[in-house]
Design an enzyme around this catalytic site. Structure first.
Site, PDB file in Angstrom:
ATOM      1  N   ASP A   6     133.960 -50.893 -20.392  1.00 59.61           N
ATOM      2  CA  ASP A   6     134.272 -49.687 -19.614  1.00 59.61           C
ATOM      3  C   ASP A   6     134.692 -50.084 -18.193  1.00 59.61           C
ATOM      4  OD1 ASP A   6     131.804 -49.204 -21.470  1.00 59.61           O
ATOM      5  OD2 ASP A   6     132.668 -47.203 -21.232  1.00 59.61           O
TER       6      ASP A   6
ATOM      7  N   HIS B  61     137.409 -53.292 -25.816  1.00 68.54           N
ATOM      8  CA  HIS B  61     137.642 -52.070 -26.597  1.00 68.54           C
ATOM      9  C   HIS B  61     138.145 -50.914 -25.718  1.00 68.54           C
ATOM     10  CE1 HIS B  61     135.267 -53.787 -29.973  1.00 68.54           C
ATOM     11  NE2 HIS B  61     134.436 -54.202 -29.047  1.00 68.54           N
ATOM     12  N   ASP B  62     137.469 -50.700 -24.591  1.00 69.92           N
ATOM     13  CA  ASP B  62     137.685 -49.461 -23.830  1.00 69.92           C
ATOM     14  C   ASP B  62     138.992 -49.430 -23.058  1.00 69.92           C
ATOM     15  OD1 ASP B  62     134.135 -49.040 -23.070  1.00 69.92           O
ATOM     16  OD2 ASP B  62     135.323 -48.551 -24.842  1.00 69.92           O
TER      17      ASP B  62
ATOM     18  N   ASP C  57     130.376 -45.260 -20.298  1.00 73.08           N
ATOM     19  CA  ASP C  57     129.005 -45.788 -20.178  1.00 73.08           C
ATOM     20  C   ASP C  57     129.053 -47.242 -19.692  1.00 73.08           C
ATOM     21  OD1 ASP C  57     128.302 -46.722 -23.671  1.00 73.08           O
ATOM     22  OD2 ASP C  57     130.169 -46.786 -22.513  1.00 73.08           O
TER      23      ASP C  57
HETATM   24  O1  RIB Z   1     131.944 -50.293 -30.014  1.00 77.37           O
HETATM   25  C1  RIB Z   1     132.460 -50.532 -28.732  1.00 77.37           C
HETATM   26  C2  RIB Z   1     132.099 -49.426 -27.796  1.00 77.37           C
HETATM   27  O2  RIB Z   1     130.686 -49.345 -27.650  1.00 77.37           O
HETATM   28  C3  RIB Z   1     132.627 -49.643 -26.363  1.00 77.37           C
HETATM   29  O3  RIB Z   1     132.870 -48.394 -25.782  1.00 77.37           O
HETATM   30  C4  RIB Z   1     131.493 -50.330 -25.677  1.00 77.37           C
HETATM   31  O4  RIB Z   1     131.505 -50.076 -24.261  1.00 77.37           O
HETATM   32  C5  RIB Z   1     130.322 -49.650 -26.300  1.00 77.37           C
HETATM   33  O5  RIB Z   1     130.099 -48.446 -25.587  1.00 77.37           O
HETATM   34 CA    CA Z   2     131.909 -47.889 -23.586  1.00 78.84          CA
END
Ligand code: RIB
Ligand code: CA
Length: 317
Positions: free
Chosen positions: A16, A241-242, A11
């Site tokens: 991302d 994170h991603d 997303d």
């Molecule tokens: O909590 C972090 C996640 O939520 C990541 O994937 C960020 O892109 C959001 O989608």
């Molecule tokens: Ca994401």
């Protein structure tokens, strides 16, 4: 590492977008068959447009299939405050002369998996709410035989970022997450326990943004810079994170994992969307066991991510 056929369900979304850059910088590790999108950080139209434009910018030029416009049951709430109105921290990138596939993501993935040559499998890397994947597994359970593994960013053994107990990707669609966690497929959960510490510092972000002759480095710096100013200004760093699921495959040595049995709280109470991590794996059947990525060498994460961003920038010049 073995080269894997992957589908990225995402997303975009700032992290991302940076994760896709990392994947694009590692063609020796990933054969990216398709990008599928789902309503999450922003609406489906915005995240799908971003996926098309990023795929062209990174010279991936892979099919992009748009997915679900909202969660299976719950109302969709975006994360505009963290990702900006356009989902990329209000950074602008060239609009690609490309449109999404005619088929919706669930049907596109089902056809792609069904048409795989005998014996071949795909790894699903999921960095968004699991709505597409939950529906895929519910409607077409037979495709499980074509899925090698699901490696996802989501959840947390402890804590949350949307509420004290729930992480965004699981919180948005806990029912979809439950279908995935209980599918019997090998799941690797990269939760906040590890992803929070996989961050870029203020000075690393500023250095990326100052890259005059590397457009990808400047873009990633500017996107992360938006996160730094919105929601992370007191932290002084931004978790990417991603990128963790991808780096887990290219550099497993920098991560620590634990066997776990995963479930999700689908209540409407204050722990809605909480990941339930049962480490008493010995009390469950083997096919119920999952993996939780629990820790990482943060400085190695930063080194490998920054290296990949600059490499991609050089490659697409
Ligand atoms: O909590 C972090 C996640 O939520 C990541 O994937 C960020 O892109 C959001 O989608
Ligand atoms: Ca994401």
């Amino acid at each position: 590492m073995e080269k894997r056929k992957i589908i990225m369900d995402c997303d975009p979304g700032i992290d991302d977008a940076i994760a896709l850059a990392y994947a694009a910088a590692h063609p020796e590790a990933f054969e990216l068959l398709a990008v599928t999108t789902v309503a999450g950080n922003q609406t489906i139209d915005i995240v799908t447009r971003n996926a098309l434009d990023l795929s062209a910018l990174y010279k991936l030029n892979v099919p992009v299939a748009a997915g679900m416009v909202e969660p299976i049951i719950r109302e969709h709430h975006t994360a505009s405050e963290f990702h900006g109105k356009n989902g990329l921290g209000d950074c602008t990138i060239p609009r690609a002369d490309a449109e999404p596939e005619k088929e919706m993501a669930v049907f596109y993935i089902k056809r792609l998996l069904t048409e795989l040559p005998e014996g071949e499998k795909v790894t699903l890397i999921c960095t968004a709410p699991l709505t597409n994947i939950g529906l895929l597994l519910k409607i077409y359970p037979e495709v499980k035989s074509k899925i090698q593994e699901i490696i996802l960013m989501g959840g947390a053994v402890a804590g949350g970022n949307v509420t004290a107990s729930a992480e965004f990707n699981i919180y948005v669609d806990p029912e979809a997450a439950k279908i995935v966690f209980k599918s019997g497929l090998p799941i690797v959960m990269c939760g906040l326990d590890v992803t929070e510490k996989c961050a870029l510092t203020r000075s690393q972000i500023q250095k990326l943004s100052q890259s005059q002759n590397n457009q990808i480095a400047k873009l990633c710096g500017d996107m992360a810079g938006y996160s730094l100013a919105n929601g992370n200004k007191f932290r002084g760093q931004v978790s990417i994170h991603d990128a963790v699921p991808y780096m887990y495959l290219t550099h497993p040595e920098i991560f620590k994992v634990q066997k776990v049995v995963l479930d999700v709280d689908c209540s409407d109470g204050e722990s809605a969307g909480r990941t339930i991590a049962d480490f008493r794996w010995w009390m469950h059947e083997e096919e119920e066991e999952n993996i939780a990525v629990m820790d990482a060498d943060a400085s190695k994460f930063q080194e490998y991510l920054i290296e990949a961003i600059y490499e991609l920038g050089e490659k697409v010049k």
